[in-house]
Scaffold this motif. Structure first.
Motif, mmCIF file in Angstrom:
data_model
loop_
_atom_site.group_PDB
_atom_site.id
_atom_site.type_symbol
_atom_site.label_atom_id
_atom_site.label_comp_id
_atom_site.label_asym_id
_atom_site.label_seq_id
_atom_site.Cartn_x
_atom_site.Cartn_y
_atom_site.Cartn_z
ATOM 1 N N THR A 180 -3.301 3.190 -3.189
ATOM 2 C CA THR A 180 -4.516 2.367 -2.789
ATOM 3 C C THR A 180 -4.709 1.314 -3.837
ATOM 4 O O THR A 180 -5.558 0.305 -3.369
ATOM 5 C CB THR A 180 -5.860 3.241 -2.629
ATOM 6 O OG1 THR A 180 -5.952 3.944 -4.134
ATOM 7 C CG2 THR A 180 -5.616 4.365 -1.798
ATOM 8 N N SER A 181 -4.143 1.242 -4.954
ATOM 9 C CA SER A 181 -4.484 0.102 -5.960
ATOM 10 C C SER A 181 -3.268 -0.091 -7.006
ATOM 11 O O SER A 181 -2.552 0.964 -7.138
ATOM 12 C CB SER A 181 -5.776 -0.103 -6.528
ATOM 13 O OG SER A 181 -5.794 1.193 -7.162
ATOM 14 N N ARG A 218 1.014 -1.217 -0.092
ATOM 15 C CA ARG A 218 -0.123 -0.076 0.194
ATOM 16 C C ARG A 218 0.989 1.213 0.096
ATOM 17 O O ARG A 218 0.728 2.191 -0.638
ATOM 18 C CB ARG A 218 -0.828 0.081 1.192
ATOM 19 C CG ARG A 218 -1.877 1.260 1.166
ATOM 20 C CD ARG A 218 -3.067 0.875 2.364
ATOM 21 N NE ARG A 218 -2.280 0.630 3.642
ATOM 22 C CZ ARG A 218 -2.601 -0.756 3.985
ATOM 23 N NH1 ARG A 218 -3.275 -1.556 3.741
ATOM 24 N NH2 ARG A 218 -1.874 -0.700 5.530
ATOM 25 N N GLU A 267 -2.551 -2.301 -10.942
ATOM 26 C CA GLU A 267 -3.010 -3.183 -11.747
ATOM 27 C C GLU A 267 -1.743 -4.094 -12.390
ATOM 28 O O GLU A 267 -0.677 -3.776 -12.355
ATOM 29 C CB GLU A 267 -3.317 -2.400 -13.108
ATOM 30 C CG GLU A 267 -4.682 -1.581 -13.021
ATOM 31 C CD GLU A 267 -4.993 -1.031 -14.139
ATOM 32 O OE1 GLU A 267 -4.849 -1.629 -15.356
ATOM 33 O OE2 GLU A 267 -5.567 0.147 -14.309
ATOM 34 N N VAL A 314 -9.535 -7.944 -4.918
ATOM 35 C CA VAL A 314 -8.839 -8.218 -6.186
ATOM 36 C C VAL A 314 -10.108 -8.273 -7.376
ATOM 37 O O VAL A 314 -11.034 -8.967 -7.199
ATOM 38 C CB VAL A 314 -8.173 -9.603 -6.193
ATOM 39 C CG1 VAL A 314 -7.561 -9.560 -7.848
ATOM 40 C CG2 VAL A 314 -6.939 -9.654 -5.290
ATOM 41 N N LEU A 321 -7.003 -5.792 -10.892
ATOM 42 C CA LEU A 321 -6.773 -4.667 -10.189
ATOM 43 C C LEU A 321 -6.836 -4.971 -8.608
ATOM 44 O O LEU A 321 -7.728 -5.719 -8.215
ATOM 45 C CB LEU A 321 -8.174 -3.664 -10.355
ATOM 46 C CG LEU A 321 -7.935 -2.504 -9.559
ATOM 47 C CD1 LEU A 321 -6.646 -1.606 -9.775
ATOM 48 C CD2 LEU A 321 -8.996 -1.612 -9.598
ATOM 49 N N ILE A 322 -5.846 -5.002 -7.858
ATOM 50 C CA ILE A 322 -5.542 -5.261 -6.274
ATOM 51 C C ILE A 322 -5.760 -4.086 -5.943
ATOM 52 O O ILE A 322 -5.126 -2.753 -6.061
ATOM 53 C CB ILE A 322 -4.060 -5.831 -6.388
ATOM 54 C CG1 ILE A 322 -3.987 -7.035 -7.063
ATOM 55 C CG2 ILE A 322 -4.063 -6.112 -4.640
ATOM 56 C CD1 ILE A 322 -2.319 -7.537 -7.094
ATOM 57 N N VAL A 323 -6.824 -4.040 -4.943
ATOM 58 C CA VAL A 323 -7.076 -2.862 -4.236
ATOM 59 C C VAL A 323 -6.840 -2.960 -2.766
ATOM 60 O O VAL A 323 -7.181 -4.003 -2.108
ATOM 61 C CB VAL A 323 -8.931 -2.705 -4.274
ATOM 62 C CG1 VAL A 323 -9.236 -1.281 -3.425
ATOM 63 C CG2 VAL A 323 -9.077 -2.568 -5.559
ATOM 64 N N PHE A 324 -6.071 -2.191 -2.196
ATOM 65 C CA PHE A 324 -5.543 -2.138 -1.003
ATOM 66 C C PHE A 324 -6.322 -1.428 0.178
ATOM 67 O O PHE A 324 -6.349 -1.874 1.552
ATOM 68 C CB PHE A 324 -4.015 -1.677 -0.578
ATOM 69 C CG PHE A 324 -3.063 -2.442 -1.451
ATOM 70 C CD1 PHE A 324 -2.716 -3.745 -1.393
ATOM 71 C CD2 PHE A 324 -2.488 -1.876 -2.532
ATOM 72 C CE1 PHE A 324 -1.938 -4.450 -1.965
ATOM 73 C CE2 PHE A 324 -1.546 -2.461 -3.674
ATOM 74 C CZ PHE A 324 -1.437 -3.756 -3.156
#
Length: 153
Positions: free
Chosen positions: A131-132, A126, A134, A148, A139-142
């Motif tokens: 915050t994210s 993070r 690709e 995901v 898309l990995i969102v923290f």
């Protein structure tokens, strides 16, 4: 990657399990190609500790025990990032999603790391990516929590 696999991949290093808790309270220690791991840890804990000590082997130089020194702190972060990438990585998060891991507990179990190690890795990612991020159509969102998402093409 588990404890035994890390040992095999790095067989050129001298690794030994010892009782470190009574002497130093440390879980692991690296010095000049030698790694000591606290023998009372679980296999999963040993995996995480060994990965971090290997991170020191591959990324740090000199004595970094004084963590009030900014240079030592930077080298510590670099070694931990090496360990996070070795055991988890962004691709590991995606693989966990594909394996139907839907919470941090499942993901930690799937990746064979402790929840604490996973949480530290996610915080590091993070800080590095925001915050994210690709990767490979995902898309990995923290934040606000780990997610995901598969992107549509």
């Amino acid at each position: 990657m588990n404890y035994e696999e890390l040992q095999i991949q790095n067989a050129d290093l001298n690794m030994k399990e010892m009782d470190l808790s009574e002497v130093s309270g440390l879980k692991g220690l690296y010095y000049n190609g030698n790694i000591a791991i606290e023998k009372k840890l679980t296999q999963t804990q040993k995996t995480c500790v060994l990965a971090e000590e290997l991170g020191h082997h591959y990324t740090t130089a000199g004595n970094i025990l004084d963590q009030s020194d900014p240079g030592a702190m930077k080298q510590e972060r670099k070694a931990r990032l090496w360990a996070y990438n070795k055991l988890i990585g962004l691709s590991g998060i995606i693989q966990g999603y594909k394996a139907l891991c839907r919470n941090r507990y499942d993901l930690a179990k799937y990746l064979d790391v402790t929840e604490e190690f996973l949480d530290e890795a996610l915080a590091c990612y993070r800080n590095k990516y925001g915050t994210s991020v690709e990767l490979d159509g995902y898309l990995i969102v923290f934040e606000p929590s780990l997610a995901v998402l598969e992107k549509f093409v």
